[in-house]
Design an enzyme around this catalytic site. Structure first.
Site, PDB file in Angstrom:
ATOM      1  CG  ASP A  26      -1.720  -1.246   1.419  1.00  0.00           C
ATOM      2  OD1 ASP A  26      -2.154  -1.812   0.402  1.00  0.00           O
ATOM      3  OD2 ASP A  26      -1.927  -1.660   2.578  1.00  0.00           O
ATOM      4  CD  GLU A 200      -9.207  -2.653  -0.837  1.00  0.00           C
ATOM      5  OE1 GLU A 200      -9.634  -2.625   0.318  1.00  0.00           O
ATOM      6  OE2 GLU A 200      -8.532  -3.607  -1.283  1.00  0.00           O
TER       7      GLU A 200
HETATM    8  O1  FUB Z   1      -3.166  -3.666   3.274  1.00  0.00           O
HETATM    9  C1  FUB Z   1      -4.423  -3.934   3.858  1.00  0.00           C
HETATM   10  C2  FUB Z   1      -5.491  -3.581   2.893  1.00  0.00           C
HETATM   11  O2  FUB Z   1      -5.356  -4.356   1.728  1.00  0.00           O
HETATM   12  C3  FUB Z   1      -5.437  -2.171   2.398  1.00  0.00           C
HETATM   13  O3  FUB Z   1      -5.840  -1.229   3.317  1.00  0.00           O
HETATM   14  C4  FUB Z   1      -6.245  -2.331   1.189  1.00  0.00           C
HETATM   15  O4  FUB Z   1      -6.243  -1.241   0.336  1.00  0.00           O
HETATM   16  C5  FUB Z   1      -5.632  -3.567   0.591  1.00  0.00           C
HETATM   17  O5  FUB Z   1      -4.424  -3.301  -0.075  1.00  0.00           O
END
Ligand code: FUB
Length: 438
Positions: A26, A200
């Site tokens: 991320d 997301e």
């Molecule tokens: O890394 C944990 C979660 O997985 C992130 O917050 C999301 O965006 C996905 O990458």
């Protein structure tokens, strides 16, 4: 994890993945004071009593910096689940963060599950504040009120407005007050994004009056990186294209986009160092290009990554730019400990690997060292620029089950930047860990 701040400069070479001694995901990259600061999530393996088997396990955040995309300094842990008063203990869910500078302070935003149900179920988003981009960061006592979700991103608009953007099924946006710690308006769903499939990890940036919202979206089975554009940061947006295709190996992907020294870069992640478990991920970088009409060209992930690699450093040719159709492969040096890296394997005559953008400098180099092993013995040619480019060394790899560093003189020195080609001369098998010039 203790909060001891340590500095660690990684080995030269901006191959993908860029951090090879721990998992990172991320990536939020930012340019502060002429340097790149990277604020990723930090995946760790689940161990008994620490995290939930088969799921993400994330207890803290490190920050890394670089001025050349090649050497990365790890500044150590900046925020941990153990030093944020409102975070549920042992939740191991410090998910995707972001960091931004305003008026002499650095504000680090991060999602985590709160221990007090009055903050809401699921995830809240908190802030930690520092005088420097690498900390120390002091977490606020409480998360931001009225924000429930994950993957915070901050947009500092040209008109001075500041926006917090985050994910909670939809992608939300709200104005932030100038104190950077409270909402200054109501959260609104960003309009125009796909209705179906998880979205997301939002990241918004502006270029030439266009606001680009990039986000992972499950169009099919796993996440791909898409982007939508608007003339207004609060939208509505128009889905405009795919920046990076989905892969079956890693369910998630998430990215940030920065311009540095005139070039645009995409920071994203993949499970390079954990091929059998996609919740132990690693950050990668590739160059990103715009079309004249402002649309983004699709980024094809590379192993080579970006930046120059010093000829005098260990050149990991398994992170190649190009290779022959037959006779080469790549494997981990130690499948039980992937942080040791990979090796390139040559198995037929004339098989070759090309590693681009090696900086030979101007001081005459006289020899090449290769860390290799061969069960048959073999002769390796070192060439410059292209597969039929000039041979600058021939290195005889003796038959041996042990790894050895073998040296051979260079027949000629060419200063400056060159592509490096390593080629097998004969049939047989040679494994190469790295190549280095002296
Ligand atoms: O890394 C944990 C979660 O997985 C992130 O917050 C999301 O965006 C996905 O990458």
């Amino acid at each position: 994890m203790c909060m001891l701040c340590f500095l660690f400069v990684r080995d030269a070479g901006a191959q993908n993945p860029i951090i090879r001694d721990q998992f990172t995901a991320d990536p939020s990259a930012r340019v502060f004071n002429g340097e790149i600061y990277l604020y990723p999530s930090h995946d760790i393996p689940v161990t008994p009593g620490h995290g939930r088997a088969g799921w993400f396990c994330m207890e803290d955040y490190h920050v890394f910096s670089s001025s050349d995309l090649t050497h990365w300094t790890d500044h150590g842990v900046i925020v941990s689940q153990d030093n944020v008063p409102w975070v549920k203990p042992n939740s191991y869910s410090m998910w995707a963060p972001d960091c931004i500078y305003r008026n002499g302070k650095y504000y680090f935003y991060f999602p985590a599950p709160p221990k007090d149900p009055s903050y809401g179920r699921g995830f809240a988003i908190g802030v930690a504040v520092s005088d420097k981009p690498d900390g120390p960061f002091i977490p606020q006592a409480e998360p931001i009120k009225n924000v429930h979700g994950i993957d915070p991103d901050i947009l500092m608009d040209k008109d001075g407005r500041i926006y917090l953007i985050w994910a909670a099924g939809n992608i939300y946006i709200a104005k932030l007050k100038k104190n950077m710690l409270e909402l200054g308006g109501s959260p609104e769903v960003i309009q125009g994004l796909p209705d179906k499939g998880l979205k997301e990890g939002p990241y918004m940036f502006e270029r030439k009056g266009i606001y680009y919202l990039v986000y992972p979206h499950v169009q099919d089975k796993t996440e791909r990186l898409e982007y939508a554009i608007s003339r207004n940061p609060v939208g509505p947006f128009k889905v405009t294209g795919v920046i990076m295709d989905a892969t079956p190996d890693c369910w998630t992907n998430q990215c940030s986009v920065i311009q540095y020294k005139g070039q645009w870069y995409l920071f994203y992640h993949h499970n390079d160092l954990s091929p059998h478990f996609d919740k132990n991920r690693s950050v990668r970088i590739d160059s990103l290009f715009f079309n004249p009409d402002g649309t983004i060209k699709k980024v094809i992930p590379t192993l080579r990554g970006v930046g120059l690699t010093a000829a005098t450093g260990k050149i990991q040719i398994d992170r190649y730019s190009l290779k022959s159709d037959e006779g080469t492969s790549v494997a981990f040096l130690d499948t039980a400990y992937t942080f040791k890296g990979r090796k390139a394997i040559f198995s037929v005559a004339n098989a070759w690997i090309q590693y681009n953008s090696v900086e030979f400098g101007s001081d005459k180099l006289r020899a090449v060292n290769i860390r290799a092993r061969s069960k048959t013995g073999g002769m390796i040619q070192v060439r410059l620029d292209k597969p039929d480019g000039p041979v600058i060394a021939r290195v005889k790899i003796p038959k041996s089950n042990e790894w050895r560093i073998i040296s051979a003189p260079l027949s000629g020195f060419r200063p400056g930047k060159h592509n490096l080609i390593v080629q097998m001369e004969n049939d047989g098998e040679v494994e190469i860990d790295w190549v280095r010039f002296k």
